[in-house]
Scaffold this active site. Structure first.
Site, short mmCIF file in Angstrom:
data_model
loop_
_atom_site.label_atom_id
_atom_site.label_comp_id
_atom_site.label_asym_id
_atom_site.label_seq_id
_atom_site.Cartn_x
_atom_site.Cartn_y
_atom_site.Cartn_z
N LYS A 49 71.71 68.20 57.86
CA LYS A 49 72.97 67.62 57.36
C LYS A 49 73.32 68.18 55.97
O LYS A 49 74.48 68.50 55.70
CB LYS A 49 72.86 66.09 57.31
CG LYS A 49 72.84 65.44 58.68
CD LYS A 49 72.40 63.99 58.62
CE LYS A 49 72.28 63.40 60.03
NZ LYS A 49 71.71 62.05 60.07
N GLN A 93 69.25 57.54 56.89
CA GLN A 93 68.57 58.18 58.01
C GLN A 93 67.62 57.18 58.66
O GLN A 93 66.65 56.73 58.06
CB GLN A 93 67.80 59.41 57.53
CG GLN A 93 67.17 60.21 58.65
CD GLN A 93 68.22 60.79 59.60
OE1 GLN A 93 69.17 61.42 59.16
NE2 GLN A 93 68.04 60.58 60.89
N ASP A 118 78.86 56.60 58.72
CA ASP A 118 78.16 56.44 60.00
C ASP A 118 78.79 55.35 60.85
O ASP A 118 78.39 55.15 62.00
CB ASP A 118 76.69 56.11 59.77
CG ASP A 118 75.78 57.30 60.04
OD1 ASP A 118 76.20 58.21 60.78
OD2 ASP A 118 74.65 57.31 59.53
#
Length: 283
Positions: A49, A93, A118
């Site tokens: 990422k 994460q 997200d």
């Protein structure tokens, strides 16, 4: 001839597209990625990422926290990122260490909804479920968004098709189910308690599998000419595998995503688009 749905190709194209937009901005969009602990697969995901974020020209901040980070310490880091004007997108994460897992809902709720790239904050989840088709001003969860995007990039018609989604977690299965409905598919959501699962999968024009079981789907379980989207990632010491036995079903289906190289890159594509959207919403 079976079409390989190449997420890497779309990622490369999207990097250039977003990069061209970022060049003309007065300030760089900022992305913060938080990893707690030393999980090796998670480290690889974070690294990928950050690499793409840097390629595009975002300001990237990688925050690596010790395994034993307390709840209070973790929320303090989040609070600082919420207040940081240089950070426009925040991602955590997953998975978190066991001692933080009971606070997952509160953690997602605490992230500033405008920085929640997200789409885990309950406010953004609610907006997603109320969204109109093709609404470009709200966040959609990155993997689910990537599934829809790869279908559209390859001009696969979704409207009116029978779709089966296997997997009902809040991050992937449920959002994909909802987004397919928004695209006018007729959708069945299957899971570990579904009876006679393969009788459903054999009727699917579009089959999406996201359960984390290596080679769960064989050719006997798919309809001839189906579109198969494999979201699963399973590891052994040498290789990554999907939830679909790729080589077994390949000749029978019309199109399929490989693992790796299919939905993984599409998740990153969607994240980068969400970061740019977060920047725009905050400016």
């Amino acid at each position: 001839m079976t079409i390989i749905l190449d997420g890497k190709k779309i990622l490369d194209k999207t990097i250039e597209k977003v990069k061209n937009k970022v060049v003309n901005l007065s300030k760089k969009p900022g992305l913060a990625v938080i990893l707690v602990g030393d999980d090796k697969p998670s480290k690889i995901y974070v690294k990928n990422k950050i690499i793409v974020s840097d390629k595009i020209g975002f300001f990237s901040k990688k925050i690596l926290l010790p395994e034993k980070t307390t709840k209070e310490e973790f929320f303090n880091y989040l609070d600082n990122l919420n207040k940081d004007p240089n950070i426009h997108g925040i991602i955590i994460q997953y998975p978190l260490p066991d001692h933080l897992l009971p606070f997952t809902y509160q953690i997602n709720e605490f992230i500033n909804p405008l920085k929640d790239v997200d789409c885990f904050n309950p406010i953004n989840v609610g907006k997603m479920f109320l969204a109109k088709q093709n609404d470009e001003n709200i966040f959609f969860p990155c993997t689910a968004k990537g599934v829809i995007k790869i279908l559209k990039e390859y001009k696969i018609d979704i409207q009116g098709k029978k779709a089966v989604v296997i997997g009902r977690n809040n991050f992937i299965g449920k959002p994909i189910f909802h987004m397919l409905i928004n695209e006018d598919a007729t959708v069945t959501l299957a899971h570990s308690k579904t009876k006679d699962l393969f009788s459903l999968t054999k009727e699917a024009d579009i089959l999406i599998v996201a359960v984390g079981k290596k080679n769960l789907i064989k050719k006997e379980a798919v309809k001839k000419g189906a579109i198969v989207i494999d979201v699963g990632i399973n590891r052994d010491e040498k290789k990554l595998y999907g939830d679909v036995d790729y080589n077994d079903v390949f000749e029978k289906v019309k199109a399929i995503t490989p693992v790796p190289g299919g939905i993984g890159p599409m998740t990153i594509v969607s994240l980068m688009e969400n970061v740019l959207l977060a920047y725009e919403l905050q400016n």
